[in-house]
Design an enzyme around this catalytic site. Structure first.
Site, PDB file in Angstrom:
ATOM      1  N   ASP A 171      43.527  52.044  49.722  1.00 22.69           N
ATOM      2  CA  ASP A 171      44.614  51.076  49.770  1.00 22.69           C
ATOM      3  C   ASP A 171      45.801  52.221  49.974  1.00 22.69           C
ATOM      4  O   ASP A 171      46.015  52.817  49.325  1.00 22.69           O
ATOM      5  CB  ASP A 171      45.002  50.470  48.438  1.00 22.69           C
ATOM      6  CG  ASP A 171      45.979  49.420  48.496  1.00 22.69           C
ATOM      7  OD1 ASP A 171      47.068  49.644  49.098  1.00 22.69           O
ATOM      8  OD2 ASP A 171      45.753  48.179  48.146  1.00 22.69           O
ATOM      9  N   GLU A 261      37.870  29.935  62.728  1.00 22.73           N
ATOM     10  CA  GLU A 261      37.760  28.778  61.858  1.00 22.73           C
ATOM     11  C   GLU A 261      38.816  27.784  62.017  1.00 22.73           C
ATOM     12  O   GLU A 261      38.495  26.444  61.452  1.00 22.73           O
ATOM     13  CB  GLU A 261      37.775  29.247  60.190  1.00 22.73           C
ATOM     14  CG  GLU A 261      38.901  29.891  60.031  1.00 22.73           C
ATOM     15  CD  GLU A 261      38.706  30.620  58.612  1.00 22.73           C
ATOM     16  OE1 GLU A 261      39.406  29.936  57.502  1.00 22.73           O
ATOM     17  OE2 GLU A 261      37.885  31.478  58.314  1.00 22.73           O
ATOM     18  N   HIS A 288      35.417  29.261  53.815  1.00 32.64           N
ATOM     19  CA  HIS A 288      36.597  29.397  53.278  1.00 32.64           C
ATOM     20  C   HIS A 288      36.859  28.947  52.039  1.00 32.64           C
ATOM     21  O   HIS A 288      37.931  28.537  51.649  1.00 32.64           O
ATOM     22  CB  HIS A 288      37.798  29.272  54.342  1.00 32.64           C
ATOM     23  CG  HIS A 288      38.883  30.287  54.085  1.00 32.64           C
ATOM     24  ND1 HIS A 288      39.830  30.612  54.975  1.00 32.64           N
ATOM     25  CD2 HIS A 288      39.550  31.045  52.907  1.00 32.64           C
ATOM     26  CE1 HIS A 288      40.557  31.602  54.639  1.00 32.64           C
ATOM     27  NE2 HIS A 288      40.474  31.719  53.281  1.00 32.64           N
ATOM     28  N   ALA A 291      39.114  30.333  47.080  1.00 37.99           N
ATOM     29  CA  ALA A 291      40.085  29.725  45.815  1.00 37.99           C
ATOM     30  C   ALA A 291      39.570  28.318  45.565  1.00 37.99           C
ATOM     31  O   ALA A 291      40.419  27.857  44.841  1.00 37.99           O
ATOM     32  CB  ALA A 291      41.593  29.869  46.428  1.00 37.99           C
TER      33      ALA A 291
END
Length: 315
Positions: A171, A261, A288, A291
């Site tokens: 990161d 997508e 996808h 979540a």
């Protein structure tokens, strides 16, 4: 005030905002761009997820729009600069889906390591019972490389340690001590790819990360390494990944996203899409759904409600 909801979101959003304004849920969820343009003229608050794209045409049709509440993390589907010019505030929900995405990551990590998709197909469809065909490998003792060490990445690392994995991470916005606090070792991209048995992607799609995983970067990985992409399509060059899988120079690819997508009418239409990856046995994909849990939807909804009420001065 008027609120328009154009996607499937936490039911509490409509319930709460109906106390303060007129709330309408679109007939078609998610709404197409054309449907949204036709309805957005007198809307003050728009509640959405990732479709359709909110471009200049949509924003120009929104004469009263003050706030866009995005019940997801990414904002790459919104022209944020133009929205800012028009004085429209945008609120999203970073971190609220972290556990849901992290758990899906490990679901795929286990599935691809143990061949459960193929095994399930053999038993249910082919009616074959051949346990000797499936020799997997455990996560214990393996090195997990986490690309992007934000909320999701850190949760992935935490779960990895629970499985007995060694966690390394990349990161660019963190210092060495930030990784150490999470019992991880910070590395460069090249170092991480070289040592990892599993690489889990949790970085946003930007010009810098587009095609980050390509023929060159894949060549720097172990031949049996597995790549997992729970972030955005386009970070992995799918043609290069296909060629590596077919050549046996990568162990597997598991993803929740594809680069095309949202092709055509995206989530709102019946456009077909294809990828050469579909013919690879060591490739698994889902549409996808990172979540897509009751828990994450609730947590995201509650946060969006709070942000919008604060912005509008509602109590």
């Amino acid at each position: 005030m008027n609120c328009l909801i154009i996607d499937k979101v936490y039911a509490g959003i409509a319930e709460e905002f109906s106390k303060y304004m007129n709330v309408k849920t679109a007939d078609n969820l998610p709404s197409t761009k054309e449907q949204l343009i036709a309805q957005i003229g007198d809307v003050d608050v728009l509640i959405m997820r990732v479709d359709p794209k909110i471009d200049k045409e949509v924003l120009d049709a929104a004469k009263n729009l003050k706030i866009i509440g995005v019940c997801s993390v990414g904002l790459n589907h919104i022209d944020t600069e133009y929205a800012k010019e028009k004085g429209i505030q945008i609120f999203n929900a970073p971190g609220m889906n972290a556990n849901a995405v992290a758990e899906l990551t490990f679901s795929k990590m286990l599935d691809i390591s143990r061949g459960t998709f193929t095994a399930n197909y053999d038993v249910k469809v082919k009616h074959e019972w051949d346990k000797y065909k499936f020799v997997g490998r455990e996560l214990r003792g393996k090195t997990l490389g986490v690309m992007g060490f934000g909320r999701i990445g850190r949760r992935v690392g935490e779960l990895g340690r629970a499985f007995g994995m060694t966690v390394v991470a990349y990161d660019p916005f963190l210092k060495p001590e930030d990784f150490e606090k999470e019992n991880a070792t910070g590395m460069s991209i090249e170092e991480l790819l070289k040592v990892s048995d599993f690489v889990s992607i949790h970085v946003p799609l930007t010009p810098d990360t587009k095609d980050l995983f390509n023929a060159k970067s894949i060549a720097g990985m172990k031949n049996d390494a597995v790549v997992l992409n729970m972030s955005r399509g386009g970070i992995v060059n799918e043609q290069d990944m296909y060629e590596a899988l077919k050549a046996g120079t990568i162990g597997g690819y598991a993803t929740d996203v594809l680069e095309n997508e949202l092709a055509g009418s995206g989530l709102t239409g019946n456009d077909s899409f294809a990828s050469p990856l579909f013919e690879c046995d060591n490739f698994i994909v889902s549409p996808h759904i990172g979540a897509q849990s009751v828990d994450a939807s609730r947590d995201i909804g509650i946060l969006i409600i709070s942000k919008i009420k604060e912005a509008l001065g509602l109590k």
